[in-house]
Motif scaffolding. Structure first.
Motif, PDB file in Angstrom:
ATOM      1  N   LEU A 186       0.830  -1.202   0.000  1.00 35.13           N
ATOM      2  CA  LEU A 186       0.000   0.000   0.000  1.00 35.13           C
ATOM      3  C   LEU A 186       0.865   1.253   0.000  1.00 35.13           C
ATOM      4  O   LEU A 186       2.037   1.214   0.392  1.00 35.13           O
ATOM      5  CB  LEU A 186      -0.938   0.014   1.208  1.00 35.13           C
ATOM      6  CG  LEU A 186      -2.016  -1.065   1.221  1.00 35.13           C
ATOM      7  CD1 LEU A 186      -2.838  -0.971   2.486  1.00 35.13           C
ATOM      8  CD2 LEU A 186      -2.916  -0.950   0.007  1.00 35.13           C
ATOM      9  N   PRO A 187       0.285   2.399  -0.426  1.00 31.20           N
ATOM     10  CA  PRO A 187       1.067   3.653  -0.449  1.00 31.20           C
ATOM     11  C   PRO A 187       1.585   4.010   0.937  1.00 31.20           C
ATOM     12  O   PRO A 187       1.052   3.585   1.964  1.00 31.20           O
ATOM     13  CB  PRO A 187       0.052   4.679  -0.957  1.00 31.20           C
ATOM     14  CG  PRO A 187      -0.987   3.884  -1.677  1.00 31.20           C
ATOM     15  CD  PRO A 187      -1.053   2.561  -0.973  1.00 31.20           C
ATOM     16  N   GLY A 188       2.628   4.820   0.950  1.00 30.57           N
ATOM     17  CA  GLY A 188       3.276   5.193   2.207  1.00 30.57           C
ATOM     18  C   GLY A 188       2.361   5.924   3.174  1.00 30.57           C
ATOM     19  O   GLY A 188       2.456   5.748   4.380  1.00 30.57           O
ATOM     20  N   LEU A 189       1.443   6.790   2.650  1.00 33.87           N
ATOM     21  CA  LEU A 189       0.560   7.535   3.528  1.00 33.87           C
ATOM     22  C   LEU A 189      -0.284   6.597   4.373  1.00 33.87           C
ATOM     23  O   LEU A 189      -0.424   6.771   5.582  1.00 33.87           O
ATOM     24  CB  LEU A 189      -0.349   8.456   2.700  1.00 33.87           C
ATOM     25  CG  LEU A 189      -1.438   9.208   3.473  1.00 33.87           C
ATOM     26  CD1 LEU A 189      -0.818  10.152   4.481  1.00 33.87           C
ATOM     27  CD2 LEU A 189      -2.363   9.974   2.527  1.00 33.87           C
ATOM     28  N   GLU A 190      -0.849   5.571   3.743  1.00 32.37           N
ATOM     29  CA  GLU A 190      -1.690   4.637   4.479  1.00 32.37           C
ATOM     30  C   GLU A 190      -0.858   3.859   5.487  1.00 32.37           C
ATOM     31  O   GLU A 190      -1.262   3.649   6.635  1.00 32.37           O
ATOM     32  CB  GLU A 190      -2.369   3.698   3.481  1.00 32.37           C
ATOM     33  CG  GLU A 190      -3.420   2.811   4.108  1.00 32.37           C
ATOM     34  CD  GLU A 190      -4.232   2.082   3.068  1.00 32.37           C
ATOM     35  OE1 GLU A 190      -4.952   1.153   3.449  1.00 32.37           O
ATOM     36  OE2 GLU A 190      -4.149   2.442   1.885  1.00 32.37           O
ATOM     37  N   THR A 191       0.323   3.408   5.078  1.00 36.46           N
ATOM     38  CA  THR A 191       1.173   2.641   5.980  1.00 36.46           C
ATOM     39  C   THR A 191       1.612   3.482   7.168  1.00 36.46           C
ATOM     40  O   THR A 191       1.548   3.041   8.329  1.00 36.46           O
ATOM     41  CB  THR A 191       2.402   2.126   5.218  1.00 36.46           C
ATOM     42  OG1 THR A 191       1.970   1.356   4.105  1.00 36.46           O
ATOM     43  CG2 THR A 191       3.286   1.292   6.124  1.00 36.46           C
ATOM     44  N   ASP A 192       2.032   4.707   6.907  1.00 32.87           N
ATOM     45  CA  ASP A 192       2.493   5.579   7.988  1.00 32.87           C
ATOM     46  C   ASP A 192       1.387   5.897   8.980  1.00 32.87           C
ATOM     47  O   ASP A 192       1.645   6.077  10.171  1.00 32.87           O
ATOM     48  CB  ASP A 192       3.050   6.885   7.402  1.00 32.87           C
ATOM     49  CG  ASP A 192       4.292   6.639   6.550  1.00 32.87           C
ATOM     50  OD1 ASP A 192       4.894   5.561   6.708  1.00 32.87           O
ATOM     51  OD2 ASP A 192       4.632   7.510   5.732  1.00 32.87           O
ATOM     52  N   ALA A 193       0.170   5.943   8.526  1.00 38.13           N
ATOM     53  CA  ALA A 193      -0.937   6.309   9.404  1.00 38.13           C
ATOM     54  C   ALA A 193      -1.458   5.119  10.197  1.00 38.13           C
ATOM     55  O   ALA A 193      -1.901   5.269  11.334  1.00 38.13           O
ATOM     56  CB  ALA A 193      -2.067   6.925   8.582  1.00 38.13           C
ATOM     57  N   TYR A 213      -8.629   8.668   7.747  1.00 38.60           N
ATOM     58  CA  TYR A 213      -7.445   9.150   7.044  1.00 38.60           C
ATOM     59  C   TYR A 213      -7.771   9.219   5.563  1.00 38.60           C
ATOM     60  O   TYR A 213      -8.791   8.693   5.097  1.00 38.60           O
ATOM     61  CB  TYR A 213      -6.246   8.238   7.300  1.00 38.60           C
ATOM     62  CG  TYR A 213      -6.353   6.876   6.643  1.00 38.60           C
ATOM     63  CD1 TYR A 213      -5.769   6.625   5.405  1.00 38.60           C
ATOM     64  CD2 TYR A 213      -7.061   5.845   7.259  1.00 38.60           C
ATOM     65  CE1 TYR A 213      -5.876   5.382   4.793  1.00 38.60           C
ATOM     66  CE2 TYR A 213      -7.173   4.610   6.664  1.00 38.60           C
ATOM     67  CZ  TYR A 213      -6.581   4.377   5.433  1.00 38.60           C
ATOM     68  OH  TYR A 213      -6.700   3.164   4.827  1.00 38.60           O
ATOM     69  N   ARG A 214      -6.914   9.905   4.823  1.00 36.01           N
ATOM     70  CA  ARG A 214      -7.089  10.031   3.379  1.00 36.01           C
ATOM     71  C   ARG A 214      -5.931   9.342   2.669  1.00 36.01           C
ATOM     72  O   ARG A 214      -4.787   9.372   3.136  1.00 36.01           O
ATOM     73  CB  ARG A 214      -7.163  11.500   2.960  1.00 36.01           C
ATOM     74  CG  ARG A 214      -8.343  12.234   3.563  1.00 36.01           C
ATOM     75  CD  ARG A 214      -8.559  13.586   2.917  1.00 36.01           C
ATOM     76  NE  ARG A 214      -7.408  14.456   3.058  1.00 36.01           N
ATOM     77  CZ  ARG A 214      -7.182  15.228   4.109  1.00 36.01           C
ATOM     78  NH1 ARG A 214      -8.025  15.202   5.125  1.00 36.01           N
ATOM     79  NH2 ARG A 214      -6.140  16.003   4.159  1.00 36.01           N
ATOM     80  N   GLY A 215      -6.248   8.755   1.529  1.00 34.13           N
ATOM     81  CA  GLY A 215      -5.231   8.068   0.748  1.00 34.13           C
ATOM     82  C   GLY A 215      -5.654   7.982  -0.699  1.00 34.13           C
ATOM     83  O   GLY A 215      -6.721   8.468  -1.098  1.00 34.13           O
TER      84      GLY A 215
END
Length: 836
Positions: A186-193, A213-215
């Protein structure tokens, strides 16, 4: 418990059971009290709700009639024995409702107790609810097709299981997820959150619910999505956390609706902070970038962008609702608009387009003026599909679209109160998501809010400009001080909603080289105050031409204000009623260097002597204009040559949060500055005392006095003898030759001869002739009589009566002024061009 009914003596009424002192009624269970004989002796409301029987229908009867099946005496006896032993009994029974319906209840019978000497049992019942059992296949089908995305994660945060919904939401196939970590697919934004939250759930065992969250979905990488996630720990029999249940719900529609609502709400606080058309347009552009678009332009029709210059609609445009007509030959109408606002997320983009204030032609082709007046917003999700239209009609815009990568556009006509104002264009370039149909509504709402603000600013600016124009036309354009005074003035409108007030000042030339100085203040702001000020200023001019003393002039002005107020119909307002006014009127005589003043509720003047001393002359205050019944008094002060006198309104000394006495002290200090020209001093004083805009108008009138020296004034006593007229004429001729005014010798001799002769014939007392050489030649004849001469046309048979007519024809002005000693008849003649 037996099933037979209650026993009673023959012919006796059956005994009614008494309600026990303690209540068995509960909110959840149907409860009854049953005697050992099986007779119901207590019935609760909850029992009535469950079975439908009222207490009167049950009490006194055997409980057996409520059972759906016949009683088993052996079973009943066994139950009774358990209850007597204190154990009680519970089980399932079928009972019959009053409506005939049979229901299954959970039945409980408590230990026995005695009531009124009888053994009783407390019976409670609750309707049984069906218990559903779900097979594994049904559970699997539900989890798989649930609208909520679900997954099971191992303690190492690897996918163990996931349903089809989560696969669809994430856009990553199930076989690419199972056995892998979230950060690997998955994209980094989703993983980081998300991963830090899951680790916290593993460590604490406390679930996390509704984390939003947004992704970006892999299925549609150009559209941002919003998700609501919850994480629940999975535990084994001993409470050890063995994994995480991960649940995801796509809330993009809800999130977008909230964002759009917040966008429109926030616009109300950011757009329309001023009543300036161009500033409001720029606020719209600045607000929408980057929250809604990457590049925004606001173009206004020419009359809207320049509301201070009222004019007709530009060629090719029409007010809202009227549409437009095609030009001959079928050419589309193109309205004349001006770029009023522009904002961009990238540097250099505005410079590539039209600059602020330039004329633009920014209608999306193939639209014409009808689009502005009647059209709906235009949505172009993909600009590449229509770029060929711009390439033909607007090649410069097509080049800009290509250079900066514009890919999506919304154009919204700007209208308010059935008035066409212009066009607002929203463009996206760096934001990869194109505009959607749902984006049209917030774009329309943004423009509608801004359009009302622009229209308010346009109307205010136009009305404000008209009011200022009216006020400027009512204030003096020149200040003729002549040789008696050097004059300078400053007027500062109030920093108020109307911006136009009723302060005024004036310099009025009077007879005999005298000059009147006037300053006044009308209460209020706006066109009404300005109109009232104009009426009072006109009245002062009229009264000043009558050469009235200052106190008499204010008395007449006071009467006028009272009369204007009385003319107002009761309960109505014309908008020009004088609510209150103050005035100071001063007359300076350069010959005597005396200044005579009177004031009506106005602040006193400031006098700066030639040596720099500052003083505030003590004048009788006098009531404000319009009160009536109180007299006005005059005061006379001497103003040596070079003195400075300042007349002002209270806005100059009071201002915001300032004491009037402190303001007067500061004003005196500012006026004491030396070495400044009068105009510079006037501007400097206002700037020093009022560094910021004030809530009241400010008027300041400065006058520096000059003495009319002896070589400009000659006065003779005339003997009371008609033969003296010839000598007076001769002396006048010699004086004019000395002054270099030979061109005026003949007319002046005639004027002097006529005025002196009339005085000798019709007046009494000492007669005096005075000649003054100023900007005009003034001739005065004074006597002790109060009789006023009358100009008339003599008949052909009359021997006299033509003298004053000739005087009026030969002079520029003439008149009569009354004094405490009598009167003065004066004339003025224009000096020749070569005269000094």
């Amino acid at each position: 418990m037996a099933s037979e009914g209650p026993q009673s003596a023959p012919g006796a009424e059956p005994s009614q059971p008494r309600t026990p002192q303690h209540s068995f009624d509960t909110a959840n269970d149907a409860t009854a009290v049953v005697a050992a004989t099986g007779t119901v002796i207590g019935w609760t409301h909850s029992a009535q709700d469950l079975l439908g029987y009222r207490a009167a229908e049950v009490v006194g009867r055997s409980a057996g009639f409520l059972l759906a099946m016949p009683e088993d005496p052996v079973r009943v006896a066994g139950i009774a024995e358990r209850c007597r032993a204190g154990v009680g009994w519970s089980g399932v029974a079928d009972v019959r409702r009053r409506d005939g319906r049979q229901i299954e209840v959970d039945l409980r019978i408590s230990a026995s107790f005695h009531l009124d000497g009888r053994e009783c049992f407390l019976v409670s019942a609750r309707e049984r609810q069906p218990v559903w059992t779900v097979g594994q296949s049904v559970l699997d089908a539900f989890l798989t097709s649930s609208p909520i995305g679900m997954a099971v994660m191992s303690p190492q945060l690897r996918y163990v299981w996931m349903n089809e919904t989560l696969e669809r939401i994430g856009g990553v196939p199930r076989e690419q997820r199972v056995g892998r970590r979230m950060g690997e697919v998955l994209p980094g934004l989703e993983t980081d959150a998300i991963e830090p939250l899951m680790r916290r759930v593993l460590d604490t065992g406390v679930p996390v619910i509704d984390f939003e969250y947004r992704g970006w979905s892999w299925a549609d990488p150009h559209r941002e999505r919003a998700y609501s996630t919850s994480f629940f720990p999975l535990t084994d029999a001993d409470g050890t956390v063995t994994g995480i249940c991960y649940m995801v719900l796509d809330v993009t529609d809800r999130w977008k609706a909230q964002q759009r609502l917040a966008l429109v709400n926030d616009a109300g606080a950011s757009i329309g902070s001023t009543l300036d058309v161009m500033r409001t347009a720029q606020e719209l552009a600045d607000f929408a970038v980057p929250r809604f678009a990457d590049f925004v332009t606001v173009d206004l029709l020419e009359p809207v962008a320049s509301p201070e210059e009222p004019g007709p609609w530009p060629s090719g445009t029409a007010p809202a609702g009227t549409g437009g007509a095609a030009r001959p030959g079928g050419a589309s109408l193109r309205p004349t608009m001006r770029r009023a606002g522009m904002s961009s997320v990238r540097e250099g983009c505005p410079e590539a387009a039209y600059r602020i204030g330039e004329q633009v032609d920014s209608l999306p082709p193939p639209h014409d003026v009808r689009f502005l007046s009647d059209g709906e917003p235009v949505l172009i999700p993909v600009l590449d599909a229509v770029r060929h239209l711009w390439a033909v009609e607007q090649p410069a815009r097509e080049a800009t679209i290509r250079e900066f990568g514009f890919h999506s556009l919304i154009a919204v006509p700007m209208r308010a109160r059935d008035t066409v104002l212009g066009l607002t264009t929203f463009v996206r370039s760096l934001n990869p998501a194109p505009f959607e149909p749902d984006d049209v509504l917030p774009a329309r709402d943004l423009v509608a809010r801004a359009a009302v603000c622009v229209d308010n600013a346009r109307r205010y600016t136009r009305e404000h400009t008209a009011a200022l124009t009216l006020q400027r036309s009512l204030l003096p354009h020149t200040l003729p001080g002549g040789m008696a005074l050097d004059v300078a003035s400053s007027y500062l409108p109030a920093d108020a909603k109307d911006g136009v007030g009723g302060d005024w000042f004036d310099v009025i030339p009077l007879s005999s080289a005298r000059v009147a100085l006037v300053v006044g203040d009308v209460v209020g702001h706006g066109i009404s105050a300005a109109a009232t000020m104009g009426r009072l200023r006109t009245a002062v001019h009229t009264l000043a031409d009558m050469d009235l003393p200052p106190d008499e002039l204010l008395a007449h002005l006071d009467d006028l204000v009272i009369r204007l107020s009385d003319e107002e119909p009761e309960g109505e307002s014309s908008g020009t009623t004088v609510l209150g006014a103050t005035c100071l009127y001063a007359v300076y005589d350069p010959v005597t260097q005396l200044c005579t003043m009177a004031r009506a509720g106005h602040p006193p003047p400031v006098v700066v002597c030639p040596d720099g001393r500052v003083n505030f002359p003590e004048l009788p205050a006098g009531p404000p204009l319009g009160l009536g019944g109180l007299p006005f008094e005059t005061a006379e002060i001497e103003l040596p040559d070079g003195s400075l006198i300042a007349l002002y309104t209270n806005g100059l000394i009071e201002g915001r949060d300032r004491d009037a006495e402190l303001g007067m002290s500061r004003l005196g200090g500012a006026l004491a500055q030396r070495g400044l020209p009068l105009d510079t001093l006037c501007a400097t004083v206002v700037e020093q005392l009022l560094p910021v805009p004030q809530p009241d108008d400010v008027a300041l009138l400065l006058a520096r006095t000059h003495e009319l020296s002896a070589d400009h004034v000659v006065s003779w006593e005339v003997p009371p003898d008609p033969a003296a007229v010839a000598g007076v004429r001769a002396r006048t001729a010699r004086l004019l030759r000395t002054w270099g005014l030979e061109e005026l010798q003949m007319t002046t001799e005639l004027i002097v001869s006529e005025l002196v002769t009339n005085a000798l014939r019709h007046a009494t007392g000492p007669i005096r002739l005075r000649l003054l050489r100023q900007s005009v030649l003034i001739c005065e004849v004074s006597d002790a009589s109060s009789t006023s001469p009358r100009l008339r046309h003599a008949r052909t048979t009359d021997e006299g009566g033509r003298g004053l007519f000739l005087v009026a024809q030969l002079t520029h002005r003439w008149g009569t002024r009354y004094t405490p000693e009598g009167k003065i008849i004066w004339t003025e003649q224009e000096l020749p061009a070569t005269g000094t």
